[in-house]
Design a protein around this motif. Structure first.
Motif, PDB file in Angstrom:
ATOM      1  N   ASN A   8       0.787  -1.232   0.000  1.00  0.00           N
ATOM      2  CA  ASN A   8       0.000   0.000   0.000  1.00  0.00           C
ATOM      3  C   ASN A   8       0.816   1.279   0.000  1.00  0.00           C
ATOM      4  O   ASN A   8       0.254   2.366   0.046  1.00  0.00           O
ATOM      5  CB  ASN A   8      -0.945   0.014   1.209  1.00  0.00           C
ATOM      6  CG  ASN A   8      -2.031  -1.023   1.048  1.00  0.00           C
ATOM      7  OD1 ASN A   8      -2.770  -1.015   0.079  1.00  0.00           O
ATOM      8  ND2 ASN A   8      -2.113  -1.937   1.995  1.00  0.00           N
ATOM      9  N   SER A   9       2.150   1.153  -0.023  1.00  0.00           N
ATOM     10  CA  SER A   9       2.970   2.358  -0.046  1.00  0.00           C
ATOM     11  C   SER A   9       4.267   2.085  -0.799  1.00  0.00           C
ATOM     12  O   SER A   9       4.671   0.936  -0.985  1.00  0.00           O
ATOM     13  CB  SER A   9       3.297   2.821   1.374  1.00  0.00           C
ATOM     14  OG  SER A   9       4.222   1.932   1.986  1.00  0.00           O
ATOM     15  N   GLU A  12       6.623   0.155   1.467  1.00  0.00           N
ATOM     16  CA  GLU A  12       6.347  -1.291   1.523  1.00  0.00           C
ATOM     17  C   GLU A  12       6.869  -1.996   0.275  1.00  0.00           C
ATOM     18  O   GLU A  12       7.441  -3.083   0.355  1.00  0.00           O
ATOM     19  CB  GLU A  12       4.843  -1.556   1.653  1.00  0.00           C
ATOM     20  CG  GLU A  12       4.278  -1.299   3.014  1.00  0.00           C
ATOM     21  CD  GLU A  12       2.790  -1.619   3.089  1.00  0.00           C
ATOM     22  OE1 GLU A  12       2.189  -2.043   2.068  1.00  0.00           O
ATOM     23  OE2 GLU A  12       2.220  -1.447   4.170  1.00  0.00           O
ATOM     24  N   PHE A  13       6.644  -1.379  -0.890  1.00  0.00           N
ATOM     25  CA  PHE A  13       7.085  -1.955  -2.160  1.00  0.00           C
ATOM     26  C   PHE A  13       8.609  -2.094  -2.165  1.00  0.00           C
ATOM     27  O   PHE A  13       9.137  -3.172  -2.452  1.00  0.00           O
ATOM     28  CB  PHE A  13       6.607  -1.072  -3.318  1.00  0.00           C
ATOM     29  CG  PHE A  13       6.994  -1.570  -4.680  1.00  0.00           C
ATOM     30  CD1 PHE A  13       6.345  -2.648  -5.254  1.00  0.00           C
ATOM     31  CD2 PHE A  13       8.002  -0.940  -5.398  1.00  0.00           C
ATOM     32  CE1 PHE A  13       6.699  -3.110  -6.517  1.00  0.00           C
ATOM     33  CE2 PHE A  13       8.358  -1.387  -6.659  1.00  0.00           C
ATOM     34  CZ  PHE A  13       7.701  -2.471  -7.216  1.00  0.00           C
ATOM     35  N   GLU A  14       9.299  -1.022  -1.836  1.00  0.00           N
ATOM     36  CA  GLU A  14      10.763  -1.048  -1.837  1.00  0.00           C
ATOM     37  C   GLU A  14      11.311  -2.020  -0.795  1.00  0.00           C
ATOM     38  O   GLU A  14      12.288  -2.717  -1.047  1.00  0.00           O
ATOM     39  CB  GLU A  14      11.311   0.361  -1.619  1.00  0.00           C
ATOM     40  CG  GLU A  14      11.059   1.252  -2.826  1.00  0.00           C
ATOM     41  CD  GLU A  14      11.428   2.708  -2.609  1.00  0.00           C
ATOM     42  OE1 GLU A  14      11.804   3.097  -1.476  1.00  0.00           O
ATOM     43  OE2 GLU A  14      11.327   3.473  -3.592  1.00  0.00           O
ATOM     44  N   ARG A  15      10.678  -2.072   0.359  1.00  0.00           N
ATOM     45  CA  ARG A  15      11.121  -2.990   1.418  1.00  0.00           C
ATOM     46  C   ARG A  15      10.922  -4.446   0.980  1.00  0.00           C
ATOM     47  O   ARG A  15      11.775  -5.298   1.225  1.00  0.00           O
ATOM     48  CB  ARG A  15      10.359  -2.702   2.713  1.00  0.00           C
ATOM     49  CG  ARG A  15      10.922  -3.422   3.909  1.00  0.00           C
ATOM     50  CD  ARG A  15      10.298  -3.006   5.214  1.00  0.00           C
ATOM     51  NE  ARG A  15       8.866  -2.794   5.092  1.00  0.00           N
ATOM     52  CZ  ARG A  15       8.214  -1.776   5.646  1.00  0.00           C
ATOM     53  NH1 ARG A  15       8.827  -0.901   6.386  1.00  0.00           N
ATOM     54  NH2 ARG A  15       6.913  -1.649   5.487  1.00  0.00           N
ATOM     55  N   ALA A  16       9.800  -4.739   0.326  1.00  0.00           N
ATOM     56  CA  ALA A  16       9.528  -6.096  -0.162  1.00  0.00           C
ATOM     57  C   ALA A  16      10.595  -6.539  -1.155  1.00  0.00           C
ATOM     58  O   ALA A  16      11.091  -7.666  -1.083  1.00  0.00           O
ATOM     59  CB  ALA A  16       8.144  -6.169  -0.804  1.00  0.00           C
ATOM     60  N   CYS A  56       2.911 -10.702  -3.816  1.00  0.00           N
ATOM     61  CA  CYS A  56       2.198  -9.486  -3.396  1.00  0.00           C
ATOM     62  C   CYS A  56       1.291  -9.005  -4.517  1.00  0.00           C
ATOM     63  O   CYS A  56       1.393  -9.463  -5.646  1.00  0.00           O
ATOM     64  CB  CYS A  56       3.182  -8.355  -3.108  1.00  0.00           C
ATOM     65  SG  CYS A  56       4.499  -8.756  -1.993  1.00  0.00           S
ATOM     66  N   LYS A  57       0.463  -8.049  -4.169  1.00  0.00           N
ATOM     67  CA  LYS A  57      -0.355  -7.415  -5.199  1.00  0.00           C
ATOM     68  C   LYS A  57      -0.317  -5.909  -5.009  1.00  0.00           C
ATOM     69  O   LYS A  57      -0.112  -5.418  -3.899  1.00  0.00           O
ATOM     70  CB  LYS A  57      -1.770  -7.963  -5.208  1.00  0.00           C
ATOM     71  CG  LYS A  57      -2.531  -7.793  -3.918  1.00  0.00           C
ATOM     72  CD  LYS A  57      -3.754  -8.677  -3.847  1.00  0.00           C
ATOM     73  CE  LYS A  57      -4.959  -8.031  -4.465  1.00  0.00           C
ATOM     74  NZ  LYS A  57      -6.159  -8.849  -4.376  1.00  0.00           N
ATOM     75  N   THR A  66       4.793   2.342  -7.035  1.00  0.00           N
ATOM     76  CA  THR A  66       5.926   1.845  -7.816  1.00  0.00           C
ATOM     77  C   THR A  66       6.675   2.953  -8.547  1.00  0.00           C
ATOM     78  O   THR A  66       7.746   2.713  -9.092  1.00  0.00           O
ATOM     79  CB  THR A  66       5.466   0.810  -8.855  1.00  0.00           C
ATOM     80  OG1 THR A  66       4.563   1.446  -9.765  1.00  0.00           O
ATOM     81  CG2 THR A  66       4.814  -0.373  -8.204  1.00  0.00           C
ATOM     82  N   GLY A  67       6.099   4.136  -8.602  1.00  0.00           N
ATOM     83  CA  GLY A  67       6.732   5.233  -9.314  1.00  0.00           C
ATOM     84  C   GLY A  67       6.397   5.260 -10.790  1.00  0.00           C
ATOM     85  O   GLY A  67       6.908   6.076 -11.545  1.00  0.00           O
TER      86      GLY A  67
END
Length: 119
Positions: A8-9, A12-16, A56-57, A66-67
């Protein structure tokens, strides 16, 4: 078996991506019929793959995560060591065909990189 969760952020995306060697991300658009088919495919795929693969989704309408705005939805991207190594856009109408095509594509890509993992 891992449980797919929604990112959701951007954090979170970068950490995953940073914390996991291999990540499968489903990009979907809420309310899309094709998206529903892909979600079902990913749920079934998750039962078959190595539990160390993070699944993930991401809501494709949220480009702040995701930018970028994905060029097509639904779409699957596979990230290896933080880099996109595989992408599949769209779906077939048959769940079994979706799973077979997706698994074959991911396996072939991973094999070309010398990565041995159950997909």
């Amino acid at each position: 078996m891992s449980l797919m969760y929604e990112l959701n952020s951007r954090e979170e995306f970068e950490r995953a991506l940073a914390a996991n060697e291999l990540v499968i991300v489903e990009f979907y658009q809420p309310g899309s019929e094709e998206g529903a088919i892909l979600s079902e495919t990913v749920k079934e795929l998750e039962k078959l793959i190595d539990p160390n693969i993070l699944v993930c989704k991401v809501n494709a309408l949220r480009e702040d995560i995701t930018g970028e705005k994905p060029s097509h939805t639904p779409m699957i991207r596979v990230y290896y060591q933080g880099e996109i190594i595989f992408e599949q856009k769209g779906v077939f109408e048959n769940l079994e065909v979706n799973i077979q095509v997706l698994r074959r594509g991911i396996r072939t890509t991973l094999a070309s990189k010398g990565v041995k993992v159950r997909v």
